[in-house]
Write a protein that holds these residues in place. Structure first.
Motif, PDB file in Angstrom:
ATOM      1  N   PHE A 629       0.848  -1.191   0.000  1.00  0.00           N
ATOM      2  CA  PHE A 629       0.000   0.000   0.000  1.00  0.00           C
ATOM      3  C   PHE A 629       0.880   1.236   0.000  1.00  0.00           C
ATOM      4  O   PHE A 629       1.852   1.343   0.763  1.00  0.00           O
ATOM      5  CB  PHE A 629      -0.907   0.014   1.231  1.00  0.00           C
ATOM      6  N   VAL A 630       0.555   2.183  -0.870  1.00  0.00           N
ATOM      7  CA  VAL A 630       1.295   3.445  -0.980  1.00  0.00           C
ATOM      8  C   VAL A 630       0.320   4.594  -0.763  1.00  0.00           C
ATOM      9  O   VAL A 630      -0.794   4.585  -1.297  1.00  0.00           O
ATOM     10  CB  VAL A 630       1.977   3.579  -2.360  1.00  0.00           C
ATOM     11  N   SER A 631       0.714   5.577   0.018  1.00  0.00           N
ATOM     12  CA  SER A 631      -0.150   6.738   0.246  1.00  0.00           C
ATOM     13  C   SER A 631       0.708   7.980   0.427  1.00  0.00           C
ATOM     14  O   SER A 631       1.932   7.896   0.594  1.00  0.00           O
ATOM     15  CB  SER A 631      -1.027   6.530   1.492  1.00  0.00           C
ATOM     16  N   GLY A 632       0.057   9.120   0.394  1.00  0.00           N
ATOM     17  CA  GLY A 632       0.800  10.351   0.614  1.00  0.00           C
ATOM     18  C   GLY A 632      -0.054  11.575   0.346  1.00  0.00           C
ATOM     19  O   GLY A 632      -1.249  11.483   0.059  1.00  0.00           O
ATOM     20  N   ASN A 633       0.561  12.736   0.417  1.00  0.00           N
ATOM     21  CA  ASN A 633      -0.127  13.988   0.132  1.00  0.00           C
ATOM     22  C   ASN A 633       0.876  15.028  -0.294  1.00  0.00           C
ATOM     23  O   ASN A 633       2.085  14.894  -0.059  1.00  0.00           O
ATOM     24  CB  ASN A 633      -0.925  14.472   1.353  1.00  0.00           C
ATOM     25  N   VAL A 634       0.382  16.072  -0.937  1.00  0.00           N
ATOM     26  CA  VAL A 634       1.234  17.195  -1.345  1.00  0.00           C
ATOM     27  C   VAL A 634       0.399  18.466  -1.327  1.00  0.00           C
ATOM     28  O   VAL A 634      -0.806  18.435  -1.587  1.00  0.00           O
ATOM     29  CB  VAL A 634       1.848  16.966  -2.751  1.00  0.00           C
ATOM     30  N   ASN A 635       1.046  19.561  -0.971  1.00  0.00           N
ATOM     31  CA  ASN A 635       0.389  20.873  -0.973  1.00  0.00           C
ATOM     32  C   ASN A 635       1.323  21.891  -1.606  1.00  0.00           C
ATOM     33  O   ASN A 635       2.483  22.037  -1.180  1.00  0.00           O
ATOM     34  CB  ASN A 635       0.039  21.306   0.452  1.00  0.00           C
ATOM     35  N   PHE A 636       0.840  22.561  -2.644  1.00  0.00           N
ATOM     36  CA  PHE A 636       1.553  23.674  -3.262  1.00  0.00           C
ATOM     37  C   PHE A 636       0.799  24.952  -2.890  1.00  0.00           C
ATOM     38  O   PHE A 636      -0.416  25.033  -3.093  1.00  0.00           O
ATOM     39  CB  PHE A 636       1.592  23.530  -4.786  1.00  0.00           C
ATOM     40  N   LYS A 665       6.379  26.855   0.447  1.00  0.00           N
ATOM     41  CA  LYS A 665       5.610  26.756  -0.786  1.00  0.00           C
ATOM     42  C   LYS A 665       5.208  25.321  -1.099  1.00  0.00           C
ATOM     43  O   LYS A 665       4.199  25.093  -1.774  1.00  0.00           O
ATOM     44  CB  LYS A 665       6.405  27.345  -1.953  1.00  0.00           C
ATOM     45  N   VAL A 666       5.995  24.355  -0.627  1.00  0.00           N
ATOM     46  CA  VAL A 666       5.702  22.957  -0.917  1.00  0.00           C
ATOM     47  C   VAL A 666       5.882  22.129   0.345  1.00  0.00           C
ATOM     48  O   VAL A 666       6.888  22.264   1.051  1.00  0.00           O
ATOM     49  CB  VAL A 666       6.635  22.391  -2.014  1.00  0.00           C
ATOM     50  N   THR A 667       4.904  21.291   0.650  1.00  0.00           N
ATOM     51  CA  THR A 667       5.054  20.247   1.665  1.00  0.00           C
ATOM     52  C   THR A 667       4.528  18.951   1.056  1.00  0.00           C
ATOM     53  O   THR A 667       3.594  18.969   0.247  1.00  0.00           O
ATOM     54  CB  THR A 667       4.284  20.563   2.960  1.00  0.00           C
ATOM     55  N   ALA A 668       5.130  17.838   1.451  1.00  0.00           N
ATOM     56  CA  ALA A 668       4.719  16.564   0.876  1.00  0.00           C
ATOM     57  C   ALA A 668       5.064  15.425   1.813  1.00  0.00           C
ATOM     58  O   ALA A 668       5.984  15.525   2.635  1.00  0.00           O
ATOM     59  CB  ALA A 668       5.400  16.344  -0.489  1.00  0.00           C
ATOM     60  N   MET A 669       4.302  14.343   1.699  1.00  0.00           N
ATOM     61  CA  MET A 669       4.572  13.120   2.451  1.00  0.00           C
ATOM     62  C   MET A 669       4.285  11.921   1.558  1.00  0.00           C
ATOM     63  O   MET A 669       3.303  11.892   0.814  1.00  0.00           O
ATOM     64  CB  MET A 669       3.700  13.061   3.709  1.00  0.00           C
ATOM     65  N   LEU A 670       5.166  10.928   1.615  1.00  0.00           N
ATOM     66  CA  LEU A 670       4.994   9.690   0.874  1.00  0.00           C
ATOM     67  C   LEU A 670       5.285   8.528   1.807  1.00  0.00           C
ATOM     68  O   LEU A 670       6.303   8.527   2.503  1.00  0.00           O
ATOM     69  CB  LEU A 670       5.935   9.640  -0.330  1.00  0.00           C
ATOM     70  N   SER A 671       4.381   7.554   1.862  1.00  0.00           N
ATOM     71  CA  SER A 671       4.590   6.403   2.733  1.00  0.00           C
ATOM     72  C   SER A 671       4.352   5.103   1.972  1.00  0.00           C
ATOM     73  O   SER A 671       3.588   5.065   0.994  1.00  0.00           O
ATOM     74  CB  SER A 671       3.660   6.460   3.948  1.00  0.00           C
ATOM     75  N   LEU A 672       5.002   4.068   2.439  1.00  0.00           N
ATOM     76  CA  LEU A 672       4.867   2.730   1.858  1.00  0.00           C
ATOM     77  C   LEU A 672       4.706   1.739   2.983  1.00  0.00           C
ATOM     78  O   LEU A 672       5.484   1.728   3.935  1.00  0.00           O
ATOM     79  CB  LEU A 672       6.092   2.398   1.005  1.00  0.00           C
ATOM     80  N   SER A 673       3.665   0.909   2.892  1.00  0.00           N
ATOM     81  CA  SER A 673       3.429  -0.147   3.879  1.00  0.00           C
ATOM     82  C   SER A 673       3.393  -1.490   3.163  1.00  0.00           C
ATOM     83  O   SER A 673       2.753  -1.618   2.106  1.00  0.00           O
ATOM     84  CB  SER A 673       2.103   0.082   4.612  1.00  0.00           C
ATOM     85  N   TYR A 674       4.049  -2.470   3.756  1.00  0.00           N
ATOM     86  CA  TYR A 674       4.110  -3.791   3.137  1.00  0.00           C
ATOM     87  C   TYR A 674       3.867  -4.865   4.187  1.00  0.00           C
ATOM     88  O   TYR A 674       4.511  -4.880   5.242  1.00  0.00           O
ATOM     89  CB  TYR A 674       5.477  -4.008   2.483  1.00  0.00           C
ATOM     90  N   SER A 675       2.895  -5.740   3.893  1.00  0.00           N
ATOM     91  CA  SER A 675       2.609  -6.869   4.776  1.00  0.00           C
ATOM     92  C   SER A 675       3.590  -7.991   4.471  1.00  0.00           C
ATOM     93  O   SER A 675       3.617  -8.523   3.346  1.00  0.00           O
ATOM     94  CB  SER A 675       1.168  -7.349   4.579  1.00  0.00           C
ATOM     95  N   LEU A 676       4.384  -8.355   5.458  1.00  0.00           N
ATOM     96  CA  LEU A 676       5.431  -9.357   5.284  1.00  0.00           C
ATOM     97  C   LEU A 676       4.872 -10.769   5.450  1.00  0.00           C
ATOM     98  O   LEU A 676       3.816 -10.959   6.066  1.00  0.00           O
ATOM     99  CB  LEU A 676       6.543  -9.114   6.300  1.00  0.00           C
ATOM    100  N   PRO A 677       5.573 -11.764   4.920  1.00  0.00           N
ATOM    101  CA  PRO A 677       5.203 -13.149   5.224  1.00  0.00           C
ATOM    102  C   PRO A 677       5.266 -13.375   6.735  1.00  0.00           C
ATOM    103  O   PRO A 677       5.999 -12.688   7.455  1.00  0.00           O
ATOM    104  CB  PRO A 677       6.261 -13.971   4.480  1.00  0.00           C
ATOM    105  N   GLN A 678       4.491 -14.315   7.231  1.00  0.00           N
ATOM    106  CA  GLN A 678       4.413 -14.559   8.665  1.00  0.00           C
ATOM    107  C   GLN A 678       5.784 -14.932   9.221  1.00  0.00           C
ATOM    108  O   GLN A 678       6.403 -15.898   8.782  1.00  0.00           O
ATOM    109  CB  GLN A 678       3.391 -15.643   8.966  1.00  0.00           C
ATOM    110  N   ILE A 679       6.247 -14.156  10.164  1.00  0.00           N
ATOM    111  CA  ILE A 679       7.541 -14.393  10.790  1.00  0.00           C
ATOM    112  C   ILE A 679       7.376 -15.168  12.086  1.00  0.00           C
ATOM    113  O   ILE A 679       8.150 -16.067  12.401  1.00  0.00           O
ATOM    114  CB  ILE A 679       8.252 -13.043  11.062  1.00  0.00           C
ATOM    115  N   LEU A 680       6.340 -14.838  12.848  1.00  0.00           N
ATOM    116  CA  LEU A 680       6.054 -15.475  14.125  1.00  0.00           C
ATOM    117  C   LEU A 680       4.639 -16.033  14.079  1.00  0.00           C
ATOM    118  O   LEU A 680       3.703 -15.335  13.679  1.00  0.00           O
ATOM    119  CB  LEU A 680       6.192 -14.452  15.259  1.00  0.00           C
ATOM    120  N   SER A 681       4.478 -17.285  14.457  1.00  0.00           N
ATOM    121  CA  SER A 681       3.183 -17.949  14.375  1.00  0.00           C
ATOM    122  C   SER A 681       2.108 -17.160  15.130  1.00  0.00           C
ATOM    123  O   SER A 681       2.290 -16.778  16.285  1.00  0.00           O
ATOM    124  CB  SER A 681       3.288 -19.368  14.954  1.00  0.00           C
ATOM    125  N   GLY A 682       0.989 -16.893  14.464  1.00  0.00           N
ATOM    126  CA  GLY A 682      -0.124 -16.188  15.079  1.00  0.00           C
ATOM    127  C   GLY A 682      -0.031 -14.677  14.991  1.00  0.00           C
ATOM    128  O   GLY A 682      -0.934 -13.978  15.457  1.00  0.00           O
TER     129      GLY A 682
END
Length: 776
Positions: A629-636, A665-682
């Motif tokens: 999932f990728v999200s973000g915002n920008v303002n000019f 004059k410019v502000t911005a944010m960019l984020s990336l979220s990634y669901s990993l394979p199960q590392i710990l049971s449950g």
């Protein structure tokens, strides 16, 4: 002196520079949104997703005083759910800022935060309405009539959501919402047992550690009738700024603690009453440092503690009357503050022959013996503490009716009343040379008192005409009336700085007028909506209480603005991609500004000139795969004066084309979220990275102003790894905030006395872990 103002406001014509069509078809750049999902199917709900992908699910908001989703609301609005705040480690409004396009916080130290939206920032009353549930919260005026610069902020634990509405909200939210409104909605008691616990530990680069403990318990007291919810929190930080003058490390250590006690009474299925007591206490050292001395170093000659205690007592009644919902809310917000400032270097500026002649020797040039005696006197005054004590009570009452059901017309009508009383005591005294602490009992140099009383009342209403199943037209109107009385008295004179004894004097100001809002929205499809709006906002005027200020400079009037906006909200790719955009033009007239007298001696509020903001803001979220999932915002934004601020009494007020201070004059944010394979049971595991960019800005209007400083652009990056178990309620996080340890200056101010510049910065790199547990 009594001033009565009854302004006539008209809608100016011309919406130049509003080009949404161009902006809205740009690629889905950074931003985020929630979606309209009345008929979402189960397969969509069951999609695997990262924490941030919850932004695409239905989150209800009540910014329009009725329940909608963000995608259904024809306003520029951002919202984050409590779960998203928790999983992303956001515990304060300051950390939330990067998630909202065009939101800015000027942090000039503990208790001194100025929040702005869309570049609408200026000294005086706040330009953004701040609400805890239904209750408006006000900052304290201080000695400089600057309530907007001392906005309190809530701890974001056990919060249902935070809503940020951009653009003036004058008709529904009244004065001081000319840039927008921020609403923190707390979780309410439920008819069942719940609990939550969270603790965090982090190591701060260049300093010590920070620790926090939060807890919540919910208990049904009488099944189906009465429930209670208790929340407590404590956060400590060792700090990272060193006082090289006093030889003390980590002087900006802090402790923030408090909680909420809430009850919900439900006598019938149609009536709900919520009562709350909120307590928030902060003890901290100043987090300003002096760039001329060294990174994260200060040469303050005194210890600068800050204490702030806020309390809120509130009650909210919701009663479903079939044809409408009645909401009645009463709040009593109390705040007491005490803080010390270093006055030593200011006093040192009096060590010259001119001051000896004018302040010591009745205008006659000082002989060598007289000069020596004068210097001995001035030197005996340092180190010196300028101490401020403030007490505020802000009582608010609101009652409104909001129509129920589906009809051709939706409507809301209501009434509002506020009584705010501020008391400020300002005094100068001697400090211990070795420790920098105020000597007690105080060796008093001077003392003065200020009483600032504001009474507001208003009637308001909005109605929406559903012309077709696609076209809605909304009109809003608010009538307001306020009176402000400012009383001052100087009881202990200090003639060295022209602080002469002054008897108690009062100045009254009153004003009444109307605010207008118009909005048209058109839903092309269930996933595409366009809207346009024109809305007004204003702030009350008042009176300065500045030592030695001429009477002609005492009063200042209200300022107001018009916001013209065109926006779109859209969902794409089977609602895996959402993109919202808005372009706006703001005309701000009769601006309240901070000026200085022509001799540079006094700072005060005045009205001078006009400004215009032209901006484009975008926010988006894209579920690229079930795991990514990728999200973000920008303002000019281009925020500048549109006419010269001409005045015979204000020094360097500003000229046409000058940029509004502290607005990049410019502000911005960019984020990336990634669901990993199960590392710990449950346990589900995910990783999140975000990058936040803030462009450069300036501290004053005029480039030839002595105190004009450039604040450089900066980019901050954060990294977070989460482990969460839905079955057991356990969660673990490992985080690195400010990954590359950037010294990002978020506030800067120049001064004519040594060391000539005071700055505050974003927290240095902090590496930590969080453990949490939910009990249901």
């Amino acid at each position: 002196m009594k001033l009565h103002l009854y302004p006539t406001r008209v809608i100016p014509f011309g919406l130049s520079a509003l080009s949404l069509v161009v902006g809205s078809v740009l690629f889905p750049a950074i931003g985020y949104a929630e979606t309209k999902q009345d008929n979402v199917d189960q397969t969509e709900i069951n999609k695997a997703k990262s924490t941030d992908a919850e932004m695409l699910e239905r989150i209800e908001v009540t910014a329009t005083r009725r329940t909608t989703t963000v995608q259904e609301t024809p306003l520029a609005i951002s919202a984050l759910s409590g779960n998203m705040l928790k999983r992303n480690g956001i515990t304060s409004v300051e950390e939330f800022t990067k998630m909202v396009p065009g939101m800015n916080i000027q942090d000039s130290g503990p208790g001194s935060k100025r929040i702005s939206l869309r570049g609408v920032t200026a000294p005086g009353e706040g330009t953004v309405g701040v609400y805890y549930d239904e209750i408006p919260i006000s900052g304290t005026v201080g000695v400089s009539s600057d309530a907007g610069g001392r906005t309190p902020t809530a701890a974001l634990f056990d919060v249902n959501r935070v809503e940020v509405v951009r653009g003036p909200q004058g008709t529904l939210y009244g004065a001081s919402s000319m840039g927008g409104a921020i609403r923190t909605i707390f979780n309410k008691p439920v008819d069942g047992y719940e609990g939550a616990f969270e603790t965090s530990y982090g190591d701060i680069a260049h300093g010590g550690v920070q620790k926090s403990v939060d807890g919540m318990v919910n208990v049904p007291l009488v099944e189906g009738l009465l429930a209670a919810r208790l929340v407590g929190f404590r956060k400590t930080s060792d700090g990272y700024i060193d006082n090289v003058f006093l030889g003390i490390k980590n002087v900006n250590s802090s402790t923030k603690e408090g909680g909420r006690a809430m009850v919900r009474f439900t006598p019938t299925e149609d009536i709900t009453f919520d009562g709350m007591y909120l307590l928030d206490k902060t003890e901290a050292g100043s987090n300003t440092w002096n760039p001329a001395i060294g990174e994260y170093q200060t040469v303050s000659q005194i210890n600068q503690p800050f204490e702030d205690t806020t309390k809120l007592y509130s009650g909210t009644l919701n009663w479903d009357l079939d044809f409408a919902k009645l909401t009645a809310a009463v709040g009593n917000f109390k705040r007491s503050t005490e803080y010390n400032m270093d006055d030593s270097y200011y006093i040192d500026t009096y060590l010259n022959e001119d001051k000896c002649q004018s302040r010591w020797n009745d205008g006659i040039a000082c002989s060598s013996d007289e000069l020596s005696a004068y210097y001995d006197y001035v030197n005996s005054l340092t180190p010196a503490v300028l101490q401020h004590k403030g007490y505020m009570t802000n009582k608010t009452y609101e009652m409104r009716l909001t129509s129920n059901g589906e009809a051709v017309f939706d409507w809301t009508v209501g009434a509002f009343y506020q009584q705010r009383d501020d008391y400020v005591q300002s005094q100068d005294g001697a400090a211990d040379e070795a420790t920098g602490r105020l000597i007690e009992p105080i060796e008093l140099f001077y003392r003065r008192y200020i009483l600032d009383n504001l009474e507001q009342k208003a009637l308001f209403g909005e109605t929406t005409y559903h012309a077709t199943d696609k076209l809605d037209v909304t009109v809003g109107l608010r009538w307001y009336d306020y009176q402000k009385t400012v009383t001052g008295e100087t009881t202990n004179a200090w003639e060295l700085i022209n602080a002469f004894e002054k008897p108690k004097t009062s100045v009254d100001f009153s004003e009444s007028g109307n605010l207008f809002k118009g909005n048209v929205s058109y839903s092309m499809t269930d996933d595409m909506m366009f809207y346009g709006s024109a809305a007004q906002g204003f702030r009350p005027g008042g009176a300065n209480n500045v030592i030695g200020l001429a009477e002609m400079l005492t009063g200042y009037e209200s300022d107001s603005l018009w916001n013209y906006e065109v926006g779109m909200k859209s969902s794409w790719l089977d609602r895996d991609l959402q993109f919202n955009a808005a372009t706006y033009l703001i005309d701000w007239s009769n601006m309240q500004v901070r000026g200085r007298t022509t001799d540079g001696a006094f700072s005060f509020l005045s009205n001078a000139g006009s400004a215009q903001m032209i901006g484009l803001e975008m926010e988006s979220g894209w579920r690229i795969t079930d795991d990514l999932f990728v999200s973000g915002n920008v303002n000019f934004i281009n925020a500048e004066l549109t006419e010269d601020q001409v005045s015979d009494v204000v020094l360097a007020a500003g000229k046409k084309g000058d940029r509004i201070p502290y607005i990049p004059k410019v502000t911005a944010m960019l984020s990336l979220s990634y669901s990993l394979p199960q590392i710990l049971s449950g346990f589900d595991s995910s990783i999140r990275a975000d990058v936040n960019y803030v462009g450069s800005s300036y501290t004053e209007l005029r480039p030839d102003d002595t105190y004009y400083l450039k604040m450089d652009a900066y980019t901050l990056a954060n990294l977070r790894f989460n482990l969460d178990s839905a079955t057991t309620g356990w969660g673990f996080s490992f985080y690195i905030n400010n990954l590359f340890d950037k010294n990002a200056i978020v506030y800067d101010a120049g001064s004519y006395d040594y060391p000539h510049e005071d700055a505050t910065s974003a927290m240095p790199r902090t590496i930590g872990v969080t453990v949490r547990k939910d009990f249901f």
